[in-house]
Design an enzyme around this catalytic site. Structure first.
Site, PDB file in Angstrom:
ATOM      1  N   HIS A  76       9.054  -9.642   5.740  1.00  0.00           N
ATOM      2  CA  HIS A  76       8.999  -8.222   5.389  1.00  0.00           C
ATOM      3  C   HIS A  76      10.049  -7.438   6.175  1.00  0.00           C
ATOM      4  O   HIS A  76      10.360  -7.772   7.324  1.00  0.00           O
ATOM      5  CB  HIS A  76       7.593  -7.684   5.711  1.00  0.00           C
ATOM      6  CG  HIS A  76       7.278  -6.381   5.063  1.00  0.00           C
ATOM      7  ND1 HIS A  76       7.674  -5.168   5.611  1.00  0.00           N
ATOM      8  CD2 HIS A  76       6.619  -6.085   3.918  1.00  0.00           C
ATOM      9  CE1 HIS A  76       7.258  -4.190   4.828  1.00  0.00           C
ATOM     10  NE2 HIS A  76       6.615  -4.718   3.791  1.00  0.00           N
ATOM     11  N   PHE A 120       8.095   1.474  -1.321  1.00  0.00           N
ATOM     12  CA  PHE A 120       9.161   1.666  -0.336  1.00  0.00           C
ATOM     13  C   PHE A 120       9.877   3.016  -0.484  1.00  0.00           C
ATOM     14  O   PHE A 120      10.642   3.415   0.382  1.00  0.00           O
ATOM     15  CB  PHE A 120      10.214   0.545  -0.376  1.00  0.00           C
ATOM     16  CG  PHE A 120       9.691  -0.785   0.087  1.00  0.00           C
ATOM     17  CD1 PHE A 120       9.462  -1.039   1.434  1.00  0.00           C
ATOM     18  CD2 PHE A 120       9.420  -1.797  -0.824  1.00  0.00           C
ATOM     19  CE1 PHE A 120       8.975  -2.266   1.862  1.00  0.00           C
ATOM     20  CE2 PHE A 120       8.931  -3.029  -0.409  1.00  0.00           C
ATOM     21  CZ  PHE A 120       8.707  -3.269   0.943  1.00  0.00           C
ATOM     22  N   ASP A 147       0.858  -1.190   0.000  1.00  0.00           N
ATOM     23  CA  ASP A 147       0.000   0.000   0.000  1.00  0.00           C
ATOM     24  C   ASP A 147       0.890   1.233   0.000  1.00  0.00           C
ATOM     25  O   ASP A 147       1.945   1.220   0.643  1.00  0.00           O
ATOM     26  CB  ASP A 147      -0.883  -0.025   1.259  1.00  0.00           C
ATOM     27  CG  ASP A 147      -2.092   0.877   1.160  1.00  0.00           C
ATOM     28  OD1 ASP A 147      -2.823   0.779   0.163  1.00  0.00           O
ATOM     29  OD2 ASP A 147      -2.307   1.682   2.086  1.00  0.00           O
ATOM     30  N   TYR A 187       2.498   4.886   0.948  1.00  0.00           N
ATOM     31  CA  TYR A 187       2.570   5.692   2.176  1.00  0.00           C
ATOM     32  C   TYR A 187       1.416   6.680   2.168  1.00  0.00           C
ATOM     33  O   TYR A 187       1.055   7.209   1.121  1.00  0.00           O
ATOM     34  CB  TYR A 187       3.895   6.448   2.246  1.00  0.00           C
ATOM     35  CG  TYR A 187       5.125   5.565   2.330  1.00  0.00           C
ATOM     36  CD1 TYR A 187       5.322   4.721   3.417  1.00  0.00           C
ATOM     37  CD2 TYR A 187       6.094   5.576   1.327  1.00  0.00           C
ATOM     38  CE1 TYR A 187       6.464   3.918   3.510  1.00  0.00           C
ATOM     39  CE2 TYR A 187       7.236   4.785   1.410  1.00  0.00           C
ATOM     40  CZ  TYR A 187       7.404   3.953   2.507  1.00  0.00           C
ATOM     41  OH  TYR A 187       8.530   3.164   2.590  1.00  0.00           O
TER      42      TYR A 187
END
Length: 300
Positions: free
Chosen positions: A264, A154, A141, A143
Protein backbone atom coordinates in the site's frame (compact mmCIF):
# COMPACT_ATOMS: atom_id res chain seq x y z
CA UNK A 1 -60.59 -27.88 -2.07
CA UNK A 2 -60.06 -28.14 -5.85
CA UNK A 3 -63.19 -26.70 -7.48
CA UNK A 4 -65.95 -28.13 -5.25
CA UNK A 5 -64.15 -31.39 -4.50
CA UNK A 6 -61.49 -32.28 -1.97
CA UNK A 7 -58.27 -33.70 -3.36
CA UNK A 8 -59.29 -37.09 -1.84
CA UNK A 9 -62.25 -37.25 -4.18
CA UNK A 10 -59.84 -37.52 -7.13
CA UNK A 11 -58.48 -40.74 -5.66
CA UNK A 12 -61.86 -42.30 -4.68
CA UNK A 13 -63.39 -45.07 -6.82
CA UNK A 14 -65.93 -43.80 -9.34
CA UNK A 15 -69.51 -44.86 -8.52
CA UNK A 16 -70.90 -47.36 -11.01
CA UNK A 17 -74.49 -46.27 -10.39
CA UNK A 18 -75.97 -43.81 -12.85
CA UNK A 19 -79.02 -41.71 -12.16
CA UNK A 20 -82.09 -41.99 -14.39
CA UNK A 21 -81.38 -38.42 -15.49
CA UNK A 22 -77.88 -39.32 -16.71
CA UNK A 23 -79.30 -42.31 -18.62
CA UNK A 24 -82.02 -40.20 -20.27
CA UNK A 25 -79.46 -37.52 -21.32
CA UNK A 26 -77.18 -40.14 -22.84
CA UNK A 27 -80.04 -41.70 -24.78
CA UNK A 28 -81.07 -38.28 -26.15
CA UNK A 29 -77.52 -37.56 -27.35
CA UNK A 30 -77.38 -40.96 -29.07
CA UNK A 31 -80.70 -40.38 -30.85
CA UNK A 32 -79.88 -36.81 -31.95
CA UNK A 33 -76.10 -36.55 -32.50
CA UNK A 34 -76.41 -33.87 -35.21
CA UNK A 35 -78.37 -31.62 -32.90
CA UNK A 36 -75.65 -31.85 -30.29
CA UNK A 37 -72.97 -30.94 -32.87
CA UNK A 38 -75.02 -28.11 -34.24
CA UNK A 39 -75.49 -26.64 -30.76
CA UNK A 40 -71.71 -26.56 -30.36
CA UNK A 41 -71.30 -24.76 -33.69
CA UNK A 42 -73.96 -22.23 -32.74
CA UNK A 43 -72.18 -21.65 -29.46
CA UNK A 44 -68.91 -20.91 -31.27
CA UNK A 45 -70.65 -18.54 -33.68
CA UNK A 46 -72.29 -16.66 -30.84
CA UNK A 47 -68.88 -16.07 -29.13
CA UNK A 48 -66.54 -14.76 -31.85
CA UNK A 49 -62.80 -14.39 -31.08
CA UNK A 50 -61.71 -10.82 -30.28
CA UNK A 51 -60.60 -8.64 -33.18
CA UNK A 52 -56.81 -8.19 -33.56
CA UNK A 53 -55.34 -5.06 -31.96
CA UNK A 54 -54.40 -2.20 -34.23
CA UNK A 55 -50.75 -1.05 -34.49
CA UNK A 56 -51.62 2.04 -32.45
CA UNK A 57 -53.12 -0.09 -29.69
CA UNK A 58 -50.08 -2.39 -29.61
CA UNK A 59 -47.74 0.61 -29.43
CA UNK A 60 -49.82 2.06 -26.59
CA UNK A 61 -49.54 -1.16 -24.62
CA UNK A 62 -45.78 -1.31 -25.18
CA UNK A 63 -45.43 2.35 -24.17
CA UNK A 64 -47.32 1.74 -20.93
CA UNK A 65 -45.14 -1.26 -20.12
CA UNK A 66 -41.97 0.75 -20.73
CA UNK A 67 -43.21 3.59 -18.54
CA UNK A 68 -44.08 1.17 -15.73
CA UNK A 69 -40.65 -0.48 -16.00
CA UNK A 70 -38.84 2.87 -15.98
CA UNK A 71 -40.80 4.01 -12.95
CA UNK A 72 -40.02 0.79 -11.11
CA UNK A 73 -36.33 0.95 -12.05
CA UNK A 74 -35.91 4.58 -10.99
CA UNK A 75 -37.53 3.79 -7.66
CA UNK A 76 -35.06 0.92 -7.08
CA UNK A 77 -31.88 2.62 -8.34
CA UNK A 78 -29.88 4.55 -5.71
CA UNK A 79 -29.62 8.29 -6.40
CA UNK A 80 -26.65 9.37 -8.46
CA UNK A 81 -26.08 5.94 -9.99
CA UNK A 82 -24.76 6.08 -13.57
CA UNK A 83 -27.04 4.63 -16.24
CA UNK A 84 -24.62 2.15 -17.83
CA UNK A 85 -23.58 0.90 -14.40
CA UNK A 86 -27.22 0.47 -13.42
CA UNK A 87 -27.77 -1.79 -16.43
CA UNK A 88 -24.86 -3.98 -15.39
CA UNK A 89 -25.49 -4.08 -11.64
CA UNK A 90 -29.26 -3.65 -11.20
CA UNK A 91 -29.66 -7.28 -10.09
CA UNK A 92 -27.84 -6.35 -6.87
CA UNK A 93 -30.47 -3.73 -5.98
CA UNK A 94 -33.13 -6.43 -5.60
CA UNK A 95 -31.13 -8.53 -3.17
CA UNK A 96 -32.02 -8.45 0.54
CA UNK A 97 -28.50 -7.48 1.63
CA UNK A 98 -28.55 -4.34 -0.55
CA UNK A 99 -31.94 -3.19 0.67
CA UNK A 100 -30.79 -3.74 4.25
CA UNK A 101 -27.60 -1.78 3.48
CA UNK A 102 -29.53 1.17 2.04
CA UNK A 103 -31.77 1.24 5.12
CA UNK A 104 -28.70 1.18 7.37
CA UNK A 105 -26.99 4.09 5.61
CA UNK A 106 -30.23 6.10 5.53
CA UNK A 107 -30.71 5.66 9.28
CA UNK A 108 -27.07 6.55 9.94
CA UNK A 109 -27.53 9.86 8.13
CA UNK A 110 -30.42 10.78 10.44
CA UNK A 111 -28.18 10.54 13.53
CA UNK A 112 -24.62 11.13 12.33
CA UNK A 113 -22.62 12.98 9.72
CA UNK A 114 -21.83 10.44 7.02
CA UNK A 115 -19.26 10.83 4.23
CA UNK A 116 -19.40 11.19 1.32
CA UNK A 117 -22.66 13.12 0.81
CA UNK A 118 -25.51 10.94 -0.47
CA UNK A 119 -25.30 12.34 -4.01
CA UNK A 120 -21.56 11.52 -4.22
CA UNK A 121 -21.50 7.94 -2.92
CA UNK A 122 -21.64 6.61 -6.49
CA UNK A 123 -19.51 9.27 -8.21
CA UNK A 124 -17.39 6.45 -9.64
CA UNK A 125 -20.37 5.38 -11.80
CA UNK A 126 -20.75 8.86 -13.31
CA UNK A 127 -17.22 9.37 -14.64
CA UNK A 128 -17.28 6.94 -17.56
CA UNK A 129 -19.38 4.19 -19.11
CA UNK A 130 -19.00 0.79 -17.43
CA UNK A 131 -17.71 -0.60 -20.75
CA UNK A 132 -15.03 2.10 -21.00
CA UNK A 133 -13.19 1.12 -17.81
CA UNK A 134 -9.50 0.42 -18.49
CA UNK A 135 -7.79 0.48 -15.09
CA UNK A 136 -9.15 -0.47 -11.66
CA UNK A 137 -7.56 0.83 -8.43
CA UNK A 138 -9.06 -0.65 -5.27
CA UNK A 139 -9.15 1.23 -1.98
CA UNK A 140 -10.63 0.29 1.37
CA UNK A 141 -12.57 2.96 3.29
CA UNK A 142 -13.57 6.56 2.44
CA UNK A 143 -11.78 9.48 4.06
CA UNK A 144 -13.67 10.46 7.20
CA UNK A 145 -12.79 14.16 7.42
CA UNK A 146 -14.86 17.10 6.12
CA UNK A 147 -14.66 17.99 2.41
CA UNK A 148 -12.55 14.95 1.58
CA UNK A 149 -14.45 11.87 0.39
CA UNK A 150 -16.40 12.34 -2.84
CA UNK A 151 -16.89 8.80 -4.15
CA UNK A 152 -13.45 8.09 -5.66
CA UNK A 153 -10.87 6.16 -3.66
CA UNK A 154 -7.64 8.04 -2.77
CA UNK A 155 -9.21 11.23 -4.19
CA UNK A 156 -10.27 14.37 -2.29
CA UNK A 157 -12.20 17.41 -3.47
CA UNK A 158 -10.43 20.53 -4.68
CA UNK A 159 -8.80 22.52 -3.16
CA UNK A 160 -8.06 19.97 -0.40
CA UNK A 161 -4.38 19.02 -0.30
CA UNK A 162 -3.52 15.39 -1.12
CA UNK A 163 -3.55 13.07 1.93
CA UNK A 164 -0.38 11.09 2.79
CA UNK A 165 -1.08 7.98 0.65
CA UNK A 166 -1.91 10.11 -2.37
CA UNK A 167 1.25 12.17 -1.82
CA UNK A 168 3.22 8.93 -2.11
CA UNK A 169 1.34 8.05 -5.29
CA UNK A 170 2.39 11.43 -6.70
CA UNK A 171 6.02 10.73 -5.68
CA UNK A 172 5.95 7.42 -7.53
CA UNK A 173 4.41 9.10 -10.58
CA UNK A 174 7.25 11.67 -10.64
CA UNK A 175 9.81 8.90 -11.12
CA UNK A 176 7.60 6.66 -13.28
CA UNK A 177 5.91 9.04 -15.72
CA UNK A 178 8.12 11.49 -17.56
CA UNK A 179 7.02 15.09 -17.08
CA UNK A 180 4.59 14.41 -14.22
CA UNK A 181 4.24 17.42 -11.94
CA UNK A 182 2.40 16.81 -8.63
CA UNK A 183 -0.68 19.06 -8.44
CA UNK A 184 -1.44 21.07 -5.32
CA UNK A 185 -4.74 19.26 -4.88
CA UNK A 186 -5.89 15.66 -4.52
CA UNK A 187 -8.81 15.51 -6.99
CA UNK A 188 -8.36 12.48 -9.30
CA UNK A 189 -11.44 13.15 -11.43
CA UNK A 190 -9.17 13.58 -14.48
CA UNK A 191 -8.14 9.94 -14.22
CA UNK A 192 -11.68 8.66 -13.70
CA UNK A 193 -12.94 10.41 -16.80
CA UNK A 194 -10.36 8.45 -18.83
CA UNK A 195 -11.56 5.08 -17.54
CA UNK A 196 -9.68 4.65 -14.25
CA UNK A 197 -12.15 3.15 -11.76
CA UNK A 198 -11.25 4.38 -8.26
CA UNK A 199 -13.32 2.02 -6.14
CA UNK A 200 -13.34 1.71 -2.37
CA UNK A 201 -14.47 -1.59 -0.84
CA UNK A 202 -16.73 0.33 1.56
CA UNK A 203 -18.51 3.39 0.16
CA UNK A 204 -19.64 5.31 3.26
CA UNK A 205 -18.29 6.13 6.74
CA UNK A 206 -19.24 8.11 9.84
CA UNK A 207 -17.35 11.36 10.31
CA UNK A 208 -14.14 10.89 12.34
CA UNK A 209 -14.82 7.15 12.72
CA UNK A 210 -12.78 5.06 10.29
CA UNK A 211 -14.23 1.69 9.21
CA UNK A 212 -17.52 2.47 10.99
CA UNK A 213 -19.53 1.11 8.01
CA UNK A 214 -17.39 -1.99 7.59
CA UNK A 215 -19.21 -5.35 7.30
CA UNK A 216 -22.61 -3.75 6.63
CA UNK A 217 -22.93 -4.98 3.05
CA UNK A 218 -20.78 -2.64 0.99
CA UNK A 219 -18.08 -5.29 0.57
CA UNK A 220 -20.60 -7.67 -1.01
CA UNK A 221 -21.74 -4.98 -3.44
CA UNK A 222 -18.24 -3.88 -4.49
CA UNK A 223 -17.24 -7.54 -4.90
CA UNK A 224 -20.11 -7.77 -7.40
CA UNK A 225 -18.71 -4.72 -9.24
CA UNK A 226 -15.26 -6.30 -9.52
CA UNK A 227 -16.77 -9.63 -10.57
CA UNK A 228 -18.90 -8.00 -13.28
CA UNK A 229 -15.84 -6.30 -14.75
CA UNK A 230 -13.81 -9.50 -14.54
CA UNK A 231 -16.52 -11.53 -16.29
CA UNK A 232 -17.66 -9.02 -18.91
CA UNK A 233 -14.56 -7.04 -19.92
CA UNK A 234 -11.23 -7.95 -21.50
CA UNK A 235 -7.72 -6.62 -20.93
CA UNK A 236 -8.33 -4.47 -17.85
CA UNK A 237 -5.43 -3.56 -15.58
CA UNK A 238 -6.12 -4.09 -11.87
CA UNK A 239 -3.80 -2.29 -9.43
CA UNK A 240 -3.97 -4.09 -6.09
CA UNK A 241 -2.03 -2.25 -3.39
CA UNK A 242 -1.79 -3.89 0.00
CA UNK A 243 -3.09 -7.14 1.44
CA UNK A 244 -6.69 -5.94 1.67
CA UNK A 245 -6.96 -5.01 -2.03
CA UNK A 246 -5.14 -8.19 -3.06
CA UNK A 247 -7.57 -10.34 -1.11
CA UNK A 248 -10.53 -8.49 -2.64
CA UNK A 249 -9.14 -9.01 -6.12
CA UNK A 250 -8.34 -12.70 -5.65
CA UNK A 251 -11.25 -13.79 -7.86
CA UNK A 252 -10.22 -11.66 -10.87
CA UNK A 253 -9.79 -13.79 -13.99
CA UNK A 254 -6.06 -13.42 -14.68
CA UNK A 255 -6.43 -15.08 -18.08
CA UNK A 256 -8.60 -12.18 -19.24
CA UNK A 257 -7.00 -9.32 -17.30
CA UNK A 258 -3.69 -7.98 -15.98
CA UNK A 259 -3.09 -7.77 -12.23
CA UNK A 260 -0.35 -5.57 -10.74
CA UNK A 261 0.39 -6.02 -7.03
CA UNK A 262 2.44 -3.98 -4.56
CA UNK A 263 2.33 -2.85 -0.94
CA UNK A 264 0.00 0.00 0.00
CA UNK A 265 1.19 3.58 -0.67
CA UNK A 266 0.63 4.47 3.00
CA UNK A 267 3.61 6.13 4.72
CA UNK A 268 3.81 2.96 6.85
CA UNK A 269 4.58 0.71 3.89
CA UNK A 270 5.39 2.74 0.75
CA UNK A 271 9.16 2.24 1.12
CA UNK A 272 8.69 -1.54 1.33
CA UNK A 273 7.82 -1.93 -2.33
CA UNK A 274 5.42 0.75 -3.53
CA UNK A 275 8.15 3.20 -4.49
CA UNK A 276 9.73 1.82 -7.63
CA UNK A 277 6.83 -0.47 -8.58
CA UNK A 278 6.28 1.53 -11.83
CA UNK A 279 2.64 0.49 -11.94
CA UNK A 280 1.49 3.57 -13.82
CA UNK A 281 3.83 3.09 -16.79
CA UNK A 282 3.31 -0.69 -16.71
CA UNK A 283 -0.45 -0.15 -16.85
CA UNK A 284 -0.09 1.94 -19.99
CA UNK A 285 2.14 -0.66 -21.63
CA UNK A 286 -0.42 -3.37 -20.91
CA UNK A 287 -3.28 -1.24 -22.21
CA UNK A 288 -1.48 -0.62 -25.47
CA UNK A 289 -0.78 -4.34 -25.80
CA UNK A 290 -4.54 -4.92 -25.39
CA UNK A 291 -5.34 -2.40 -28.12
CA UNK A 292 -6.54 0.29 -25.72
CA UNK A 293 -5.38 3.90 -25.45
CA UNK A 294 -3.06 4.66 -22.50
CA UNK A 295 -4.01 6.82 -19.50
CA UNK A 296 -2.67 10.36 -19.37
CA UNK A 297 -1.65 10.29 -15.70
CA UNK A 298 -0.60 13.94 -15.91
CA UNK A 299 -4.19 15.06 -16.63
CA UNK A 300 -5.30 16.23 -13.19
Amino acid sequence: MIGQKTINSFFSPVSKKRSSKDVNESEKDAKHPKKSKSSAVESEVSSPSPAPLSPDQLEGIARNKRAAMEKRTSAETPPGFGESWREGLSAEFEKPYFKKLMDFVSKERTSWTVYPPAEEVFTWTQMCDIRDVKVVILGQDPYHGPNQAHGLCFSVKKPVLPPPSLKNMYKELETDIEGFQPPQHGDLTGWSEQGVLLLNAVLTVRASNANSHKDKGWETFTDAVVQWLSNNQEGLVFMLWGAYAQKKGAAINKRRHHVLQAVHPSPLSARKGFFGCSHFSKANELLVQSGKSPINWKSL
